[in-house]
Design a protein around this motif. Structure first.
Motif, PDB file in Angstrom:
ATOM      1  N   ALA A 142      32.235  50.121  42.115  1.00  0.00           N
ATOM      2  CA  ALA A 142      32.371  48.915  41.287  1.00  0.00           C
ATOM      3  C   ALA A 142      33.848  48.620  41.028  1.00  0.00           C
ATOM      4  O   ALA A 142      34.292  47.471  41.062  1.00  0.00           O
ATOM      5  CB  ALA A 142      31.629  49.107  39.969  1.00  0.00           C
ATOM      6  N   LYS A 143      34.605  49.691  40.800  1.00  0.00           N
ATOM      7  CA  LYS A 143      36.039  49.516  40.528  1.00  0.00           C
ATOM      8  C   LYS A 143      36.710  48.765  41.684  1.00  0.00           C
ATOM      9  O   LYS A 143      37.454  47.804  41.485  1.00  0.00           O
ATOM     10  CB  LYS A 143      36.673  50.897  40.357  1.00  0.00           C
ATOM     11  CG  LYS A 143      38.176  50.927  40.308  1.00  0.00           C
ATOM     12  CD  LYS A 143      38.603  52.289  39.779  1.00  0.00           C
ATOM     13  CE  LYS A 143      39.940  52.752  40.249  1.00  0.00           C
ATOM     14  NZ  LYS A 143      40.237  54.095  39.725  1.00  0.00           N
ATOM     15  N   TYR A 144      36.409  49.203  42.905  1.00  0.00           N
ATOM     16  CA  TYR A 144      37.107  48.590  44.036  1.00  0.00           C
ATOM     17  C   TYR A 144      36.509  47.257  44.469  1.00  0.00           C
ATOM     18  O   TYR A 144      37.207  46.432  45.046  1.00  0.00           O
ATOM     19  CB  TYR A 144      37.234  49.599  45.185  1.00  0.00           C
ATOM     20  CG  TYR A 144      38.288  50.617  44.839  1.00  0.00           C
ATOM     21  CD1 TYR A 144      39.632  50.260  44.846  1.00  0.00           C
ATOM     22  CD2 TYR A 144      37.940  51.897  44.415  1.00  0.00           C
ATOM     23  CE1 TYR A 144      40.615  51.159  44.466  1.00  0.00           C
ATOM     24  CE2 TYR A 144      38.917  52.811  44.036  1.00  0.00           C
ATOM     25  CZ  TYR A 144      40.264  52.429  44.064  1.00  0.00           C
ATOM     26  OH  TYR A 144      41.228  53.318  43.676  1.00  0.00           O
ATOM     27  N   ILE A 145      35.236  47.046  44.175  1.00  0.00           N
ATOM     28  CA  ILE A 145      34.676  45.713  44.465  1.00  0.00           C
ATOM     29  C   ILE A 145      35.393  44.686  43.584  1.00  0.00           C
ATOM     30  O   ILE A 145      35.852  43.647  44.038  1.00  0.00           O
ATOM     31  CB  ILE A 145      33.146  45.686  44.200  1.00  0.00           C
ATOM     32  CG1 ILE A 145      32.437  46.468  45.306  1.00  0.00           C
ATOM     33  CG2 ILE A 145      32.618  44.253  44.127  1.00  0.00           C
ATOM     34  CD1 ILE A 145      31.009  46.789  45.016  1.00  0.00           C
ATOM     35  N   VAL A 146      35.512  45.041  42.295  1.00  0.00           N
ATOM     36  CA  VAL A 146      36.157  44.098  41.376  1.00  0.00           C
ATOM     37  C   VAL A 146      37.625  43.899  41.754  1.00  0.00           C
ATOM     38  O   VAL A 146      38.118  42.770  41.832  1.00  0.00           O
ATOM     39  CB  VAL A 146      35.997  44.568  39.909  1.00  0.00           C
ATOM     40  CG1 VAL A 146      36.898  43.771  38.981  1.00  0.00           C
ATOM     41  CG2 VAL A 146      34.546  44.446  39.483  1.00  0.00           C
ATOM     42  N   ARG A 147      38.305  44.988  42.042  1.00  0.00           N
ATOM     43  CA  ARG A 147      39.727  44.843  42.415  1.00  0.00           C
ATOM     44  C   ARG A 147      39.877  43.997  43.677  1.00  0.00           C
ATOM     45  O   ARG A 147      40.824  43.235  43.815  1.00  0.00           O
ATOM     46  CB  ARG A 147      40.354  46.212  42.627  1.00  0.00           C
ATOM     47  CG  ARG A 147      40.644  46.919  41.299  1.00  0.00           C
ATOM     48  CD  ARG A 147      41.428  48.165  41.588  1.00  0.00           C
ATOM     49  NE  ARG A 147      41.808  48.854  40.372  1.00  0.00           N
ATOM     50  CZ  ARG A 147      42.487  49.990  40.377  1.00  0.00           C
ATOM     51  NH1 ARG A 147      42.843  50.547  41.530  1.00  0.00           N
ATOM     52  NH2 ARG A 147      42.815  50.576  39.248  1.00  0.00           N
ATOM     53  N   THR A 148      38.948  44.163  44.611  1.00  0.00           N
ATOM     54  CA  THR A 148      39.044  43.384  45.849  1.00  0.00           C
ATOM     55  C   THR A 148      38.816  41.897  45.583  1.00  0.00           C
ATOM     56  O   THR A 148      39.585  41.059  46.049  1.00  0.00           O
ATOM     57  CB  THR A 148      38.013  43.892  46.893  1.00  0.00           C
ATOM     58  OG1 THR A 148      38.239  45.273  47.107  1.00  0.00           O
ATOM     59  CG2 THR A 148      38.149  43.141  48.210  1.00  0.00           C
ATOM     60  N   ILE A 149      37.783  41.580  44.814  1.00  0.00           N
ATOM     61  CA  ILE A 149      37.495  40.142  44.639  1.00  0.00           C
ATOM     62  C   ILE A 149      38.585  39.426  43.848  1.00  0.00           C
ATOM     63  O   ILE A 149      38.847  38.260  44.081  1.00  0.00           O
ATOM     64  CB  ILE A 149      36.099  39.867  44.013  1.00  0.00           C
ATOM     65  CG1 ILE A 149      35.958  40.552  42.662  1.00  0.00           C
ATOM     66  CG2 ILE A 149      34.985  40.236  44.961  1.00  0.00           C
ATOM     67  CD1 ILE A 149      34.703  40.156  41.910  1.00  0.00           C
TER      68      ILE A 149
END
Ligand code: ATP
Length: 560
Positions: A150-157
């Motif tokens: 979740a951390k990296y999905i949010v950072r990516t978007i």
């Protein structure tokens, strides 16, 4: 590939600030990466597409907060509060997802393919109902995600991956994984020509250096342009390039790369953005006045006053690059003339390896000169220093920035700042910097940001070098206004504290100043005295802003 494998690599990368360690981690990861997972390389740079593709994921923090709230059942205010205290929305997602009581029953383990699939749906959505559709796409990912994912999905978007790597880090890791260090320059060349990391990875996997040489530039695909080095005098220029060389006007406009295939013309900036729609008159002139079935031309577009026909500085036309509405009117009010100075591809063949003298002669053959529409750049070829100096004087008299000196035997090197082309302009105190923070104003500037933190670049870092509030207009009609800058900054806010905000480094501005001083207040150690913003540089990528090295050099020069 499991997304968790990628997020573990992200995590390992973010835990070290040492470049060599990052390269080693990446090299190990790349060695195990299968061909079918090659597009994971886009994700490593926080993207869903290759560099030549201008589609951006572009989700606002606001929407990401809503998605976190919906996926966890925690109110948006609470998510917002957490974000304001830590400034890391990815971290917030990780924390809140780990508190989520129950994962939805049908949730499957996330794969990088699924992540890419959903990310790629985001830029395509526009118009009515698109926000809620976008929200669902993100929520779907977050609902299946483990906390770290979740951390990296949010950072990516939201476009803030925070793992401290750039294309050049991956390039060096590819060399380490499949060849030797010395292969880096060959890999870079393949990247500069294709702008596609996944394809270059595929070629590297064959462990055959020759497969890298097969990458060619293509009509219709944006190309990183060749950049210039700076010299101070004509003598210095001749010394570096030899005699004779070509000397051209250095026009004060913006770089425009023109592609034509059949009846279609596509225009790109040096940021690889497609700006065809913004310049219908250029499209028309290219079709009418340049001979050839297909080509790629490198040029500078400059503005001129429609009444006096005098050339205007870049500032006056910079708004044409971003403007999406009222194009017809703007074309008439702020017309541009295109000065073509190079050719990279002609009738199906790349000509980047031909010497400049041949390329420039080609231009003269294929362009039907039409002043105020399209012309080859004004040029002389000479060995005579006196003539060269007179030409330089004339360029300044004609309101241009200076001259470019070019090596007649040189190839065109996409994406390189090699010494094939040198720029000379009068000593000026100007830098291109990025806005990394802002402060809300008071009184009549209430509601707007009224002062801006400027940063330069040092490797992967952005270091503050000053704060500026001058050069910006009160009224929109007068040029770059507080209102416009405020609108641009708002979606980029990463952290808010009292009346100050930190923002993602995206907005590049040209800045003049009176002096550079030593400063203990800034991490860079230097500060600009009396800085003033002179223009937005929407044409310039953040990766090409002024470096701390350059500013230090200016500081030393100033001391002397
Ligand atoms: P500057 O701020 O000095 O323009 P820059 O960082 O924008 O520099 P450089 O590559 O360092 O870009 O300087 C060269 C730029 O000058 C080119 O990118 C191009 O946009 C512009 N230019 C104007 N006239 C010419 C010309 N005749 N040949 C090549 N480039 C030209």
């Amino acid at each position: 590939m499991k997304y968790s494998k990628l997020t573990q690599t992200y995590e390992a990368l973010s835990k070290t600030s040492k470049r060599l360690k990052k390269i080693a981690i990446l090299a190990e990861f790349l060695k195990t990466l299968k061909d079918e997972d090659k597009e994971v390389l886009y994700l490593l740079l926080g993207r869903a597409y290759p560099a030549y593709d201008e589609r951006r994921i572009g989700v606002s923090e606001k929407l990401a907060i809503k998605a976190i709230s919906k996926a966890t059942g925690i109110e948006t205010e609470k998510v917002m509060q957490e974000w304001k205290t830590t400034g890391d929305l990815g971290g917030v997602a990780e924390k809140l997802i780990s508190k989520r009581k129950q994962k939805s029953l049908d949730s499957k383990e996330l794969t990088t393919q699924k992540v890419l699939e959903n990310l790629r749906k985001l830029p395509e959505m526009e118009g009515k109902g698109s926000i809620s559709k976008k929200l669902n796409i993100i929520v779907e990912l977050l609902s299946s995600a483990k906390p770290l994912e979740a951390k990296y999905i949010v950072r990516t978007i939201i476009g803030d991956l925070r793992i401290g790597i750039q294309e050049s880090t991956i390039r060096d890791a590819l060399a380490e994984a499949f060849f030797e260090k010395s292969a880096s320059s060959k890999i870079q060349e393949a990247l500069d020509r294709s702008n596609d990391l996944a394809k270059v990875f595929e070629a590297c996997k064959t462990k055959n250096l020759k497969s890298l040489a097969q990458f060619e530039i293509e009509v219709g695909k944006p190309i990183k342009v060749m950049l210039a080095q700076k010299v101070s005098t004509i003598e210095e220029g001749f010394k570096a390039l030899g005699k004779p060389c070509a000397i051209e006007y250095k026009y004060d406009g913006f770089r425009l790369v023109i592609h034509k295939k059949g009846k279609e013309v596509i225009l790109f900036t040096r940021r690889l953005e497609n700006v065809t729609k913004q310049f219908p008159e250029v499209v028309e002139n290219v079709l009418k006045y340049v001979k050839g079935d297909s080509f790629i031309l490198d040029s500078e577009a400059i503005g001129y006053d429609k009444k006096t026909k005098k050339y205007t500085p870049f500032q006056a036309i910079s708004q044409r690059i971003k403007r999406k509405y009222g194009i017809e009117k703007l074309c008439k009010e702020l017309p541009v003339e295109v000065h073509v100075f190079d050719i990279l591809h002609y009738n199906g063949k790349s000509v980047v390896n031909e010497p400049f003298k041949k390329r420039t002669a080609m231009l003269k053959r294929i362009i039907i000169k039409k002043p105020y529409k399209i012309v080859p750049a004004k040029q002389i070829i000479t060995s005579d220093e006196k003539k060269a100096k007179e030409f330089y004087k004339m360029a300044l008299k004609d309101n241009q920035e200076g001259v470019m000196m070019k090596n007649l035997n040189a190839k065109y090197k996409p994406g390189k700042r090699v010494g094939y082309m040198l720029k000379i302009k009068p000593e000026e105190r100007d830098l291109d910097l990025v806005i990394t923070g802002a402060e809300y104003g008071k009184g009549k500037r209430k509601g707007w940001f009224s002062s801006f933190i400027l940063s330069c670049k040092k490797g992967n870092e952005y270091l503050e070098v000053g704060k500026v509030g001058t050069g910006i207009k009160e009224k929109k009609e007068e040029g770059l206004s507080f209102e416009e800058l405020t609108e641009r900054i708002k979606p980029l806010i990463i952290k808010e504290e009292a009346n100050k905000v930190k923002v993602k480094p995206k907005i590049v501005v040209a800045v003049t100043y009176q002096e550079i001083q030593k400063s203990p207040n800034y991490k860079s150690g230097l500060a600009l005295r009396f800085p003033r913003i002179t223009a937005l540089r929407d044409d310039k990528p953040v990766s090409e802003i002024s470096t701390l090295e350059e500013i230090k050099r200016e500081f030393e020069k100033q001391k002397n």
